[in-house]
Design a protein around this motif. Structure first.
Motif, PDB file in Angstrom:
ATOM      1  N   LEU A   1     -22.401 -58.170 -18.622  1.00  0.00           N
ATOM      2  CA  LEU A   1     -21.550 -57.043 -18.247  1.00  0.00           C
ATOM      3  C   LEU A   1     -20.166 -57.545 -17.849  1.00  0.00           C
ATOM      4  CD1 LEU A   1     -21.399 -53.956 -17.506  1.00  0.00           C
ATOM      5  CD2 LEU A   1     -22.185 -54.611 -15.220  1.00  0.00           C
ATOM      6  N   ILE A   2     -19.135 -56.882 -18.360  1.00  0.00           N
ATOM      7  CA  ILE A   2     -17.760 -57.135 -17.925  1.00  0.00           C
ATOM      8  C   ILE A   2     -17.048 -55.797 -17.788  1.00  0.00           C
ATOM      9  CG2 ILE A   2     -17.558 -59.420 -18.970  1.00  0.00           C
ATOM     10  CD1 ILE A   2     -15.991 -58.144 -21.235  1.00  0.00           C
ATOM     11  N   GLY A   3     -15.982 -55.806 -17.009  1.00  0.00           N
ATOM     12  CA  GLY A   3     -15.168 -54.610 -16.868  1.00  0.00           C
ATOM     13  C   GLY A   3     -14.802 -54.357 -15.428  1.00  0.00           C
ATOM     14  N   GLY A   4     -14.220 -53.209 -15.196  1.00  0.00           N
ATOM     15  CA  GLY A   4     -13.790 -52.836 -13.865  1.00  0.00           C
ATOM     16  C   GLY A   4     -12.431 -53.405 -13.538  1.00  0.00           C
ATOM     17  N   ASP A   5     -11.581 -52.610 -12.949  1.00  0.00           N
ATOM     18  CA  ASP A   5     -10.220 -53.048 -12.672  1.00  0.00           C
ATOM     19  C   ASP A   5     -10.151 -54.174 -11.663  1.00  0.00           C
ATOM     20  OD1 ASP A   5      -8.919 -51.344 -14.435  1.00  0.00           O
ATOM     21  OD2 ASP A   5      -8.990 -49.683 -13.040  1.00  0.00           O
ATOM     22  N   PHE A   6     -11.114 -54.254 -10.751  1.00  0.00           N
ATOM     23  CA  PHE A   6     -11.121 -55.317  -9.770  1.00  0.00           C
ATOM     24  C   PHE A   6     -11.847 -56.553 -10.270  1.00  0.00           C
ATOM     25  CE2 PHE A   6     -11.094 -51.790  -6.462  1.00  0.00           C
ATOM     26  CZ  PHE A   6      -9.723 -51.848  -6.315  1.00  0.00           C
ATOM     27  N   LEU A   7     -12.885 -56.344 -11.070  1.00  0.00           N
ATOM     28  CA  LEU A   7     -13.825 -57.417 -11.353  1.00  0.00           C
ATOM     29  C   LEU A   7     -13.393 -58.274 -12.543  1.00  0.00           C
ATOM     30  CD1 LEU A   7     -16.358 -58.158  -9.798  1.00  0.00           C
ATOM     31  CD2 LEU A   7     -17.705 -57.013 -11.572  1.00  0.00           C
ATOM     32  N   ALA A   8     -13.293 -57.692 -13.712  1.00  0.00           N
ATOM     33  CA  ALA A   8     -12.951 -58.438 -14.926  1.00  0.00           C
ATOM     34  C   ALA A   8     -12.352 -57.471 -15.937  1.00  0.00           C
ATOM     35  CB  ALA A   8     -14.189 -59.114 -15.500  1.00  0.00           C
ATOM     36  N   PRO A   9     -11.072 -57.115 -15.787  1.00  0.00           N
ATOM     37  CA  PRO A   9     -10.456 -56.074 -16.616  1.00  0.00           C
ATOM     38  C   PRO A   9     -10.542 -56.380 -18.105  1.00  0.00           C
ATOM     39  CG  PRO A   9      -9.026 -56.664 -14.774  1.00  0.00           C
ATOM     40  CD  PRO A   9     -10.134 -57.668 -14.800  1.00  0.00           C
ATOM     41  N   ILE A  10     -10.737 -55.324 -18.877  1.00  0.00           N
ATOM     42  CA  ILE A  10     -10.803 -55.420 -20.331  1.00  0.00           C
ATOM     43  C   ILE A  10      -9.549 -54.786 -20.910  1.00  0.00           C
ATOM     44  CG2 ILE A  10     -12.081 -54.772 -22.402  1.00  0.00           C
ATOM     45  CD1 ILE A  10     -14.588 -54.580 -20.695  1.00  0.00           C
ATOM     46  N   LYS A  11      -8.847 -55.534 -21.737  1.00  0.00           N
ATOM     47  CA  LYS A  11      -7.656 -55.006 -22.397  1.00  0.00           C
ATOM     48  C   LYS A  11      -8.066 -54.015 -23.485  1.00  0.00           C
ATOM     49  CE  LYS A  11      -5.374 -59.485 -21.774  1.00  0.00           C
ATOM     50  NZ  LYS A  11      -6.563 -60.245 -21.319  1.00  0.00           N
ATOM     51  N   ALA A  12      -7.162 -53.118 -23.813  1.00  0.00           N
ATOM     52  CA  ALA A  12      -7.476 -52.104 -24.815  1.00  0.00           C
ATOM     53  C   ALA A  12      -7.820 -52.735 -26.154  1.00  0.00           C
ATOM     54  CB  ALA A  12      -6.301 -51.141 -24.970  1.00  0.00           C
ATOM     55  N   THR A  13      -7.056 -53.743 -26.564  1.00  0.00           N
ATOM     56  CA  THR A  13      -7.353 -54.387 -27.840  1.00  0.00           C
ATOM     57  C   THR A  13      -8.664 -55.152 -27.775  1.00  0.00           C
ATOM     58  OG1 THR A  13      -5.879 -56.150 -27.105  1.00  0.00           O
ATOM     59  CG2 THR A  13      -4.999 -54.573 -28.697  1.00  0.00           C
ATOM     60  N   GLU A  14      -8.988 -55.687 -26.609  1.00  0.00           N
ATOM     61  CA  GLU A  14     -10.274 -56.365 -26.449  1.00  0.00           C
ATOM     62  C   GLU A  14     -11.424 -55.372 -26.577  1.00  0.00           C
ATOM     63  OE1 GLU A  14      -8.881 -59.984 -23.452  1.00  0.00           O
ATOM     64  OE2 GLU A  14      -9.639 -58.093 -22.641  1.00  0.00           O
ATOM     65  N   ALA A  15     -11.258 -54.207 -25.969  1.00  0.00           N
ATOM     66  CA  ALA A  15     -12.294 -53.183 -26.079  1.00  0.00           C
ATOM     67  C   ALA A  15     -12.516 -52.791 -27.529  1.00  0.00           C
ATOM     68  CB  ALA A  15     -11.916 -51.965 -25.239  1.00  0.00           C
ATOM     69  N   LYS A  16     -11.412 -52.641 -28.275  1.00  0.00           N
ATOM     70  CA  LYS A  16     -11.526 -52.278 -29.692  1.00  0.00           C
ATOM     71  C   LYS A  16     -12.222 -53.390 -30.480  1.00  0.00           C
ATOM     72  CE  LYS A  16     -10.489 -49.760 -33.375  1.00  0.00           C
ATOM     73  NZ  LYS A  16     -10.861 -50.681 -34.475  1.00  0.00           N
TER      74      LYS A  16
ATOM     75  N   SER B   1     -16.021 -54.792  -5.011  1.00  0.00           N
ATOM     76  CA  SER B   1     -17.280 -54.494  -5.700  1.00  0.00           C
ATOM     77  C   SER B   1     -18.371 -55.480  -5.324  1.00  0.00           C
ATOM     78  CB  SER B   1     -17.063 -54.497  -7.218  1.00  0.00           C
ATOM     79  OG  SER B   1     -16.425 -55.683  -7.640  1.00  0.00           O
ATOM     80  N   VAL B   2     -18.016 -56.678  -4.862  1.00  0.00           N
ATOM     81  CA  VAL B   2     -19.017 -57.620  -4.385  1.00  0.00           C
ATOM     82  C   VAL B   2     -19.471 -57.222  -2.979  1.00  0.00           C
ATOM     83  CG1 VAL B   2     -19.525 -60.043  -3.908  1.00  0.00           C
ATOM     84  CG2 VAL B   2     -18.038 -59.432  -5.831  1.00  0.00           C
ATOM     85  N   GLN B   3     -18.529 -56.849  -2.132  1.00  0.00           N
ATOM     86  CA  GLN B   3     -18.899 -56.350  -0.807  1.00  0.00           C
ATOM     87  C   GLN B   3     -19.814 -55.132  -0.917  1.00  0.00           C
ATOM     88  OE1 GLN B   3     -14.753 -56.044   0.502  1.00  0.00           O
ATOM     89  NE2 GLN B   3     -15.209 -57.436   2.187  1.00  0.00           N
ATOM     90  N   ASP B   4     -19.583 -54.318  -1.942  1.00  0.00           N
ATOM     91  CA  ASP B   4     -20.373 -53.102  -2.133  1.00  0.00           C
ATOM     92  C   ASP B   4     -21.849 -53.399  -2.370  1.00  0.00           C
ATOM     93  OD1 ASP B   4     -20.635 -50.169  -2.766  1.00  0.00           O
ATOM     94  OD2 ASP B   4     -21.148 -50.961  -4.739  1.00  0.00           O
ATOM     95  N   LEU B   5     -22.171 -54.583  -2.880  1.00  0.00           N
ATOM     96  CA  LEU B   5     -23.561 -54.950  -3.104  1.00  0.00           C
ATOM     97  C   LEU B   5     -24.322 -55.117  -1.794  1.00  0.00           C
ATOM     98  CD1 LEU B   5     -23.126 -57.723  -5.832  1.00  0.00           C
ATOM     99  CD2 LEU B   5     -23.844 -55.356  -6.216  1.00  0.00           C
ATOM    100  N   ILE B   6     -23.612 -55.521  -0.744  1.00  0.00           N
ATOM    101  CA  ILE B   6     -24.237 -55.957   0.501  1.00  0.00           C
ATOM    102  C   ILE B   6     -24.140 -54.917   1.606  1.00  0.00           C
ATOM    103  CG2 ILE B   6     -24.116 -57.718   2.327  1.00  0.00           C
ATOM    104  CD1 ILE B   6     -22.900 -59.588   0.196  1.00  0.00           C
TER     105      ILE B   6
END
Length: 547
Positions: free
Chosen positions: A264-279, A81-86
Motif C-alpha cells: 500500500l502507498i498513498g496519502g498526502d502525509f505518508l507516501a504521496p502519489i503523483k498524478a502521472t505515477e497513478a496513471k 497517520s502513524v500516531q493514529d494507529l496507537i
C-alpha cells in the motif's frame, strides 16, 4: 513539464503560536510531471527488512516517505497517520464529517454549550494494562488543555476546568461555547490519550502506549513495525502486523509496489502519489483509488495592494480568463476536480454547489472594457497598465510556478500582465501574512479542521493564524457574517455559513481552483481497501490480505 506538489508547512492551526518548529502539516496536491523511467527500477527496498525479521505474509506492508519520528501524542513532531494507529480520540471524525463514538460513547452539551459531559467507554485498557477511565482522561488533559502552547485550539484557549462525576463520566467546562469543539476532540494531536503509566518519573514522555488497535514493536530511520493489540476493545484487524517502510524516493516506492514488496502507498502525509505515477500504475494493472478529498486550492486577491483588484469586474474577468478544466487535464491528468466552491462537497456545511466558472475570453475582455481597462496588448487605464503580481513559493508549494505560468499565459490573452515572483519558504511565511502580494495561491485546511478552520482561520480579519495568511479580508462586510456563523446555534448554522459562501461568490472575493484528490494504490493482495475519512488516518480497518 514541472512537478507540482503543494505542501502545507507549519500551519498555525496545527502548532502552537510562536513555536519555531517547522512542522510539515500537510501535502495538498500530488506531483504532476512525466517520469520517463517510472516503474523501471529494479531496486528491492524490502530485502534488508525481510532479513531483519519483517512479519511477512501476516503483515500489511506500507510505504512511508520519511521516518515516523517521535510519536508523543501531545507534541507536534511525528507522522499523524502513524500516531493514529496507537492513540485514540474521544470522538472520531468519520466519513462525510460524521462524529462517531471512540473512547467516549455519549456526549451532551449543556449550559449554552459551555459544558460538555462525556460518558467514557468501559472495559478499555491501554497496551500496558492501565485502565482507561476518568483518571486517565483528566491526566492527559492536564498535559495540554489550557496550556499556552496549545491555545491555537479553541478548547484549550477557552478551557476553564474539568470535573470527574464518576469513574466513567467527565465534565469539561469552558469560559464560553467552543466553536468546533467535537471536531477538535477528534484531532490526532494533542487530543489523543497516552497511558499515564508509560511516562518517566518526572512525567516526561518515554514510549507510545495508547488504547488503539496497534502496538509499536520497533522503530528506526528505515522502518517502523506494529503488532496487533489483541486486548483491543473494538474490531481487531484480521492480520497480525503492520510494517511501515521508509522509501523516500517515489520511483522506488512505485517499483516496490509493482514488485509486490509493499502492499500500500498513498496519502498526502505518508507516501504521496503523483498524478502521472497513478496513471502509470493504472496502466500496469495496479489498483488505484482516486477520490475527491476535503482540501481546495484557492487563488486569493489583495485589493488593498493593487487598486485594479478593487473592481469586481476585474476579478470576474480573471475568474473566466483561464480554463480550469484544461489545467486539470494538463497538470493533474484530470484527477483534480475543477472547483466552484470554497470547499468540496465532502466537507460538512460546505454549502450549496455553485457552477464552476468556464473560460470565456470574449466575456472577460468585455468586462475589462466596462471597467475602463482598454487597448491592445497590455490594457491601460489612466495611463497605468493592468499589471498584477502573483507570488509563488517552490519551497512551500513545489511546482506552484508551473500553475502560475499557465495563469500568466491565459490571462495575457485578455490583456493582463501577470508577473510571477518566486519567494523562498521563509519569505512566503512573512509576505503572505503581511499581505505583500496582489494574488497568491492558498490551500484550505481539510478535514477534520473544516469548515471553521478555514472560515475563521483564513477569512476572519481579527484571527491571528500565524503563517497561513488570509484568503480575503473585508472587515465591514465579511467579518460580521463570519462571526454570525461562528456563534450560530445548531439549527441556524447551515444558513449562517451559506451566507458567508454567498457573499464570497457574489463578490468574487476569492477564486476556487481545484479540489485536491486523495490517491492511494495497492497490490492485488489487498482486498476491501477504502480511502480514509481524513489524511491523518492510516486506512487499515477494512483490509484483508491474500497470500
Amino acid at each position: 513539464m514541472a512537478f507540482i506538489v503543494y505542501t502545507k508547512e507549519s500551519s498555525a492551526l496545527d502548532r502552537p503560536m510562536g513555536n519555531e518548529m517547522n512542522t510539515s502539516r500537510r501535502t495538498l496536491l500530488k506531483g504532476l510531471a512525466g517520469v520517463p523511467a517510472l516503474l523501471a527500477a529494479t531496486y528491492s527496498p524490502l530485502v534488508a527488512f525481510a532479513q531483519e525479521g519483517g512479519a511477512g505474509h501476516d503483515a500489511l506492508r506500507v510505504a512511508m516517505a520519511k521516518p515516523a519520528g517521535s510519536l508523543d501524542p501531545h507534541k507536534y513532531i511525528g507522522l499523524w497517520s502513524v500516531q493514529d494507529l496507537i492513540f485514540e480520540p474521544l470522538i472520531r471524525y468519520g466519513q462525510g464529517g460524521r462524529m462517531e463514538p471512540a473512547l467516549a460513547t455519549e456526549w451532551a452539551a449543556e449550559d449554552g454549550g459551555k459544558l460538555l459531559r462525556l460518558k467514557l467507554r468501559q472495559n478499555v485498557t491501554f497496551h500496558d494494562g492501565t485502565p482507561w477511565d476518568a483518571k486517565a482522561m483528566t491526566w492527559n488533559l492536564d498535559r495540554w488543555m489550557g496550556k499556552d502552547a496549545h491555545n491555537w485550539m479553541n478548547c484549550s484557549r477557552l478551557f476553564d476546568s474539568h470535573k470527574t462525576v464518576d469513574a466513567h463520566t467527565v465534565e469539561l467546562r469552558f469560559k464560553e461555547p467552543v466553536l468546533g469543539l467535537l471536531y477538535e476532540l477528534s484531532y490526532v494531536r494533542p487530543s489523543r490519550f497516552l497511558s499515564p503509566a508509560s511516562v518517566a518519573g518526572d512525567g516526561s514522555y518515554q514510549k507510545p502506549v495508547g488504547t488503539g488497535p496497534w502496538m509499536q514493536e520497533s522503530a528506526s530511520n528505515s522502518s517502523s513495525t506494529f503488532e496487533r493489540f489483541d486486548g483491543y476493545w473494538g474490531d481487531r484487524p484480521p492480520f497480525q502486523h503492520i510494517d511501515l517502510m521508509v522509501l523516500p524516493d517515489s520511483r522506488s516506492r512505485m517499483a516496490a509496489l509493482r514488485a509486490g514488496e509493499i502492499d500500500l502507498i498513498g496519502g498526502d502525509f505518508l507516501a504521496p502519489i503523483k498524478a502521472t505515477e497513478a496513471k502509470a500504475l493504472q496502466d500496469a494493472g495496479i489498483p488505484v483509488v482516486v477520490e475527491t478529498g476535503t482540501m481546495s486550492i484557492i487563488l486569493g486577491f489583495n485589493p488593498e495592494r493593487n487598486e485594479a483588484l478593487k473592481d469586481k469586474k476585474v476579478r470576474q474577468a480573471i475568474d473566466i480568463g483561464f480554463d480550469r478544466s484544461a489545467i486539470s487535464q494538463v497538470l493533474f491528468n484530470g484527477m483534480a476536480e475543477p472547483a466552484g466552491n470554497l470547499f468540496p462537497s465532502t466537507v460538512p456545511l460546505g454549502g450549496k454547489r455553485f457552477e464552476v466558472s468556464k473560460r470565456n475570453p470574449e466575456a472577460a475582455a468585455a468586462l475589462l472594457d466596462e471597467a475602463g481597462w482598454t487597448g491592445s496588448g497590455v490594457r491601460e487605464k489612466g495611463g497605468k497598465q493592468l499589471a498584477l503580481e502573483l507570488v509563488v513559493s517552490e519551497e512551500a508549494m513545489a511546482g506552484s510556478r508551473a500553475l502560475g505560468e499557465i495563469l500568466q499565459a491565459q490571462l495575457a490573452e485578455i490583456g493582463m500582465q501577470i508577473s510571477i515572483r518566486t519567494v523562498d519558504h521563509a519569505s512566503r511565511h512573512s509576505d503572505i501574512p503581511a499581505r505583500k502580494f496582489d494574488m497568491a495561491l492558498f490551500y484550505t485546511l481539510g478535514a477534520p479542521y473544516e469548515p471553521f478552520g478555514t472560515l475563521i482561520g483564513m477569512l476572519l480579519s481579527t484571527f491571528n493564524n500565524g503563517v497561513d495568511g488570509k484568503l480575503a479580508i473585508d472587515v465591514a462586510n465579511l467579518d460580521p457574517l463570519l462571526l454570525a456563523a461562528a456563534s450560530a446555534p445548531d439549527d441556524k448554522v447551515e444558513g449562517a455559513t451559506q451566507a458567508v459562501y454567498d457573499w464570497l461568490h457574489e463578490n468574487v472575493a476569492l477564486l476556487p481552483l481545484f479540489y485536491a484528490p486523495v490517491v492511494w494504490a495497492h497490490t492485488e493482495r489487498v482486498s476491501g481497501f477504502k480511502a480514509p475519512a481524513t489524511e491523518y488516518d492510516l486506512p487499515f480497518e477494512n483490509i484483508t490480505l491474500g497470500a
